[in-house]
Design a protein around this motif. Structure first.
Motif, short mmCIF file in Angstrom:
data_model
loop_
_atom_site.label_atom_id
_atom_site.label_comp_id
_atom_site.label_asym_id
_atom_site.label_seq_id
_atom_site.Cartn_x
_atom_site.Cartn_y
_atom_site.Cartn_z
N LEU A 57 -33.54 20.87 -6.33
CA LEU A 57 -32.54 21.93 -6.31
C LEU A 57 -32.34 22.50 -7.70
O LEU A 57 -32.43 21.79 -8.70
N SER A 58 -32.01 23.77 -7.72
CA SER A 58 -31.65 24.38 -8.99
C SER A 58 -30.30 23.82 -9.41
O SER A 58 -29.54 23.31 -8.57
N ASP A 61 -27.58 25.29 -7.28
CA ASP A 61 -27.57 24.76 -5.92
C ASP A 61 -27.03 23.33 -5.89
O ASP A 61 -26.27 22.96 -5.00
N ARG A 64 -23.32 23.47 -6.08
CA ARG A 64 -22.72 23.87 -4.80
C ARG A 64 -22.73 22.72 -3.80
O ARG A 64 -21.78 22.51 -3.07
#
Length: 187
Positions: A57-58, A61, A64
């Protein structure tokens, strides 16, 4: 697939998702058995057939996801524990040897928490198989008006108000000596 009793949409989708044999034949069998859920079954089969990505994941992300997990965990902590379900209050009434009406008042959060002796709250938490913190958080919420009472009422129901513990005991017909013992010593 058990068709003796109709399955809900969620039950059908869950059963499909955990099938041992995946593929077109399984999907066709479910579509034939549950045509009312055809679109949901097709969507689920597509989702299950998608390849799983190994990409990390970035940072945005991941942040989040962490925030969503934190919100989920906080919501779980706010839910009423299983031990504070209606049936638990009936069992607690027997354990504490009090009229059910007293525990109904607690279940509907109509008892003023400040008027309840700490010793009695400890005993009530134990009878409900709950913690003091869970019980206090539950009782601190606004009072409820029973749906059954609302539907049986001849007059328009009004919002419930919190009343002192002593009044609840007296209204339930608890003997005066027992009321005094409960108020003074929580016994």
């Amino acid at each position: 697939m058990n068709q003796s009793q109709p399955m809900t949409r969620d039950e059908v989708l869950y059963a499909f998702a955990v099938e041992d044999v995946e593929g077109r034949d399984t999907l066709m069998r479910y579509l034939a058995a549950y045509p009312q859920y055809a679109q949901d079954l097709i969507d689920l089969s597509r989702e299950l057939a998608r390849p799983v990505s190994d990409e990390s994941l970035s940072p945005a992300d991941a942040q989040r996801v962490d925030a969503a997990v934190a919100r989920f965990r906080a919501a779980i902590g706010q839910r009423m524990p299983v031990s504070l379900a209606a049936q638990a209050f009936n069992v607690a009434a027997e354990r504490l040897q009090l009229p059910t009406l007293v525990l109904v008042s607690f279940r509907e959060r109509r008892v003023d928490l400040a008027s309840v002796p700490a010793r009695f709250l400890e005993r009530l938490a134990g009878a409900l198989e709950s913690t003091m913190d869970q019980l206090r958080a539950f009782l601190a919420q606004p009072p409820l008006v029973s749906a059954a009472r609302q539907s049986k009422s001849r007059v328009k129901p009004v919002a419930a108000v919190k009343v002192p513990f002593e009044k609840v005991l007296r209204d339930a017909g608890v003997e005066a000596a027992r009321v005094q013992a409960l108020i003074d010593r929580g016994e």
